[in-house]
Design an enzyme around this catalytic site. Structure first.
Site, PDB file in Angstrom:
ATOM      1  N   GLU A 244       2.323  78.924 -13.597  1.00  0.00           N
ATOM      2  CA  GLU A 244       3.644  78.386 -13.966  1.00  0.00           C
ATOM      3  C   GLU A 244       3.855  78.357 -15.483  1.00  0.00           C
ATOM      4  OE1 GLU A 244       4.256  74.648 -11.873  1.00  0.00           O
ATOM      5  OE2 GLU A 244       4.452  75.694  -9.966  1.00  0.00           O
TER       6      GLU A 244
ATOM      7  N   GLU B 247       2.273  78.961  -4.021  1.00  0.00           N
ATOM      8  CA  GLU B 247       2.453  77.511  -3.828  1.00  0.00           C
ATOM      9  C   GLU B 247       3.740  77.317  -3.050  1.00  0.00           C
ATOM     10  OE1 GLU B 247       2.062  74.695  -7.056  1.00  0.00           O
ATOM     11  OE2 GLU B 247       0.628  76.001  -8.096  1.00  0.00           O
TER      12      GLU B 247
HETATM   13  O1  AHR Z   1       0.665  71.690  -6.347  1.00  0.00           O
HETATM   14  C1  AHR Z   1       0.989  70.726  -7.294  1.00  0.00           C
HETATM   15  C2  AHR Z   1       1.500  71.340  -8.590  1.00  0.00           C
HETATM   16  O2  AHR Z   1       2.728  71.966  -8.355  1.00  0.00           O
HETATM   17  C3  AHR Z   1       0.667  72.437  -9.191  1.00  0.00           C
HETATM   18  O3  AHR Z   1      -0.352  71.946  -9.990  1.00  0.00           O
HETATM   19  C4  AHR Z   1       1.649  73.189 -10.031  1.00  0.00           C
HETATM   20  O4  AHR Z   1       1.320  74.539 -10.175  1.00  0.00           O
HETATM   21  C5  AHR Z   1       2.969  72.977  -9.318  1.00  0.00           C
HETATM   22  O5  AHR Z   1       3.964  72.555 -10.181  1.00  0.00           O
END
Ligand code: AHR
Length: 500
Positions: free
Chosen positions: A173, A292
């Site tokens: 990210e 994610e």
């Molecule tokens: O999964 C929780 C968080 O969400 C992770 O650390 C990050 O990559 C995302 O913003």
């Protein structure tokens, strides 16, 4: 009763399912690692301190690949602190989650744990406080046979054979203002392309995931992906997508329509990948790693009150309800309907932190979201058929028009099984669904699994772990080559068909 129709044909296919779409994620965050998968003082742990009860549930889910060690955590992580004798490993400040990281569990332990869990490792690298040098050293430590500084260090640490990690994430990210070491698209693109190139010089067998946008509505969305891909097209194999949804306004119809947005997000990223492909006259196709995805919002308020600089706090411990399970089911259906381009996806996360599996000092239990993930990872293999779905729709406040019926049909040639996954999002009415089986006309219903609860807010807890669970048996039959099923209002369904 409302009616819907699914049209299938064995020859109309979307693509082969890469089993890695059922991946997950373990970050050094909250109690994911400590007390989740690793708890040396627990009666439930093995000789390495790995929770055996957690391992049993992870194996039940058949998780093929797990991303590690972050997440936001990775952007200020010094991997060298996490290897070698445990008594010499330093505690460090984790800037992302404002806690103390003890480093008692590190990358070698994670590789061991993954072997026991039967999954591959997707290794994320620090592109926040660090960059190319640390990435190359880490790759040398993990994958190089021997005779060099870091490969020999690995051997000294007791790992004679290289870990041979195939999948590497070029940061996490990096577009996000919350990220330690956030970069502009241009800065990141150059770093990712140059690091990726050097990494592939050392190990040409690896594959690389570049950071895409942190979510669909990021202000830099689109331009970010285009810039990153234009710079690194030849070395990048996948572009990442991250996306979480929540229901803070208690608007269930909108919440259940969130996968409409996920679908648009995926379509948009595919368009950008192919725009760059066209511009470069390239034959290579960049695919998507949705590394994610999940529901995440329940714990937001309580997490604001957490004490800082402690170890393993109860952080991001969302307690999932039945409507969350329905959306997870719908998101899995959306992912599968893009099987031709989404080749990896990680339910974030796996244990204790926004997770399907929860642990305490006295046991483990399955959250509601465990079940659609389990069913998809168990029965969703083979080829996704390109079905036409005619479903009544509704108007959601947040995402506009949404179909009541979400569905996907998968043909698993290896075991000659046809599987229909479906969600009826209608909160009050059942849905009668028909599907002419065409080339599958002689198949019979082998199993209909259904998950329904009258209360969309119902949850599973340690005290009542089986409050929301699937049951075998639903209303479905085949007559004259037509499958007819009634999907109960607010339900997740899996129908498996086998040759009679
Ligand atoms: O999964 C929780 C968080 O969400 C992770 O650390 C990050 O990559 C995302 O913003």
């Amino acid at each position: 009763m409302k009616k819907a129709q699914i049209i299938i044909d064995r020859d109309f296919v979307i693509g082969a399912i890469d089993k890695r779409v059922y991946g997950s994620f373990i970050e050094h965050l909250g109690r994911a690692v400590y007390d989740g998968i690793y708890q040396p003082d627990s009666e439930f742990s093995d000789e390495q301190g790995f929770r055996k009860d957690t391992l049993t549930l992870v194996k039940e889910l058949n998780v093929p690949i797990v991303r590690y060690p972050g997440g936001n955590f990775v952007s200020s992580f010094y991997w060298e602190d996490s290897v070698g004798p445990k008594e010499t490993r330093p505690s460090r400040v984790d800037l992302a989650w404002k806690v103390i990281e003890s480093n008692q569990f590190g990358l070698n332990e994670f590789c061991d744990w993954s072997k026991k869990a039967g999954c591959d490792v997707m290794m994320a690298m620090n592109f926040g406080t660090r960059g190319m040098e640390a990435a190359l050293n880490l790759l040398e430590y993990c994958n190089f046979e021997g005779g060099t500084k870091y490969s020999e260090l690995r051997k000294q640490h007791g790992y004679e054979k290289p870990h041979k990690i195939k999948t590497w994430c070029l940061g996490n990210e990096m577009d996000g203002p919350w990220q330690i070491g956030q970069k502009t698209a241009d800065e990141y693109a150059k770093l990712a392309a140059q690091t990726g190139k050097a990494m592939k010089e050392m190990d040409p067998d690896i594959e690389l995931v570049a950071c895409g946008s942190s979510y669909h509505q990021m202000p830099t969305f689109g331009e970010w992906e285009a810039c990153v891909l234009e710079e690194g097209y030849d070395v990048i194999d996948y572009i990442s997508m991250h996306q979480y949804y929540g229901n803070p306004d208690d608007d269930t119809p909108s919440f259940l329509a969130s996968n409409v947005d996920l679908d648009h997000f995926i379509q948009n990223v595919i368009a950008i990948c192919d725009y760059v492909k066209g511009k470069k006259h390239s034959k290579k196709t960049i695919n998507i790693s949705l590394d994610e995805w999940n529901v995440w919002y329940h714990s937001n308020e309580q997490d604001k009150r957490l004490e800082k600089w402690v170890q393993k706090p109860h952080q991001l411990e969302d307690v999932y309800n039945f409507e969350d399970a329905l959306l997870v089911g719908s998101m899995l259906i959306t992912i599968l309907r893009h099987a031709d381009r989404v080749k990896m996806a990680c339910l974030a996360q796996l244990v204790n932190v926004i997770a399907p599996i929860m642990t305490s000092d006295t046991g483990v239990w399955r959250q509601t979201t465990f079940y659609p993930y389990l069913h998809a990872a168990t029965y969703g293999h083979g080829t996704v058929l390109n079905t036409i779905v005619n479903s009544p729709t509704y108007e959601s406040k947040k995402y506009g028009e949404a179909a009541y019926l979400d569905s996907v049909v998968v043909y698993n040639e290896a075991i000659d099984e046809l599987v229909l996954f479906a969600v009826n999002k209608n909160l009050s009415d059942d849905l009668e669904v028909s599907m002419e089986l065409r080339q599958f006309a002689d198949y019979k219903i082998a199993q209909h699994i259904k998950m329904h609860h009258d209360d969309v807010k119902a949850v599973n807890t340690e005290e009542i772990p089986d409050n929301v669970v699937p049951v075998v048996g639903g209303t479905s039959e085949i007559h004259d080559g037509v499958l007819k099923a009634v999907f109960e209002n607010k339900s997740w369904n899996v129908i498996r068909l086998r040759r009679g």
